[in-house]
Design a protein around this motif. Structure first.
Motif, short mmCIF file in Angstrom:
data_model
loop_
_atom_site.label_atom_id
_atom_site.label_comp_id
_atom_site.label_asym_id
_atom_site.label_seq_id
_atom_site.Cartn_x
_atom_site.Cartn_y
_atom_site.Cartn_z
N UNK A 89 0.83 -1.21 0.00
CA UNK A 89 0.00 0.00 0.00
C UNK A 89 0.87 1.26 0.00
N UNK A 90 0.39 2.23 -0.73
CA UNK A 90 1.07 3.53 -0.73
C UNK A 90 0.72 4.23 0.59
N UNK A 91 1.47 5.28 0.96
CA UNK A 91 1.14 5.98 2.22
C UNK A 91 -0.31 6.44 2.28
N UNK A 92 -0.88 6.81 1.15
CA UNK A 92 -2.27 7.28 1.15
C UNK A 92 -3.24 6.13 1.40
N UNK A 93 -2.84 4.90 1.09
CA UNK A 93 -3.74 3.74 1.26
C UNK A 93 -3.59 3.07 2.63
N UNK A 94 -2.56 3.43 3.38
CA UNK A 94 -2.34 2.79 4.68
C UNK A 94 -3.40 3.28 5.67
N UNK A 95 -3.86 2.39 6.53
CA UNK A 95 -4.86 2.81 7.52
C UNK A 95 -4.23 3.75 8.54
N UNK A 96 -5.04 4.65 9.01
CA UNK A 96 -4.58 5.62 10.02
C UNK A 96 -5.06 5.14 11.38
#
Length: 99
Positions: A89-96
């Motif tokens: 996953x790209x940083x934008x797709x990683x869960x927060x």
């Protein structure tokens, strides 16, 4: 003896006239449907020379004509297939994480 899930069978015209051209078949399940004595319904996959499933099939065959085999698929052919790329996953797709 009934085949089991995962068994690989060499099917010829001894199993059924539909296999005048023999095939390899990997069993998924043996149905308990009522049939003629000595016949069974199988679900599974027709295999190519490399052992890859090429078509899902339900077949009606004679138990006496089934021949179980230990497949010896060409290891070089399997190794020649390209590996699947790993998708990270790209940083934008990683869960927060919140908390």
């Amino acid at each position: 003896m009934l085949p089991r899930s995962g068994d690989v069978l060499h099917l010829t015209s001894a199993a059924s006239v539909q296999f005048a051209n023999p095939i390899l078949f990997r069993v998924i399940r043996v149905h308990d449907w009522p049939t003629y004595h000595g016949w069974i319904w199988l679900d599974g996959y027709e295999l190519n020379a490399q052992g890859d499933a090429v078509e899902r099939r339900s077949i009606f065959v004679q138990l006496a004509g089934l021949r179980q085999v230990r497949p010896n698929f060409d290891a070089r052919a399997r190794a020649a297939r390209p590996a699947r790329p790993v998708r990270r996953p790209t940083p934008a797709q990683r869960p927060v994480r919140v908390g």
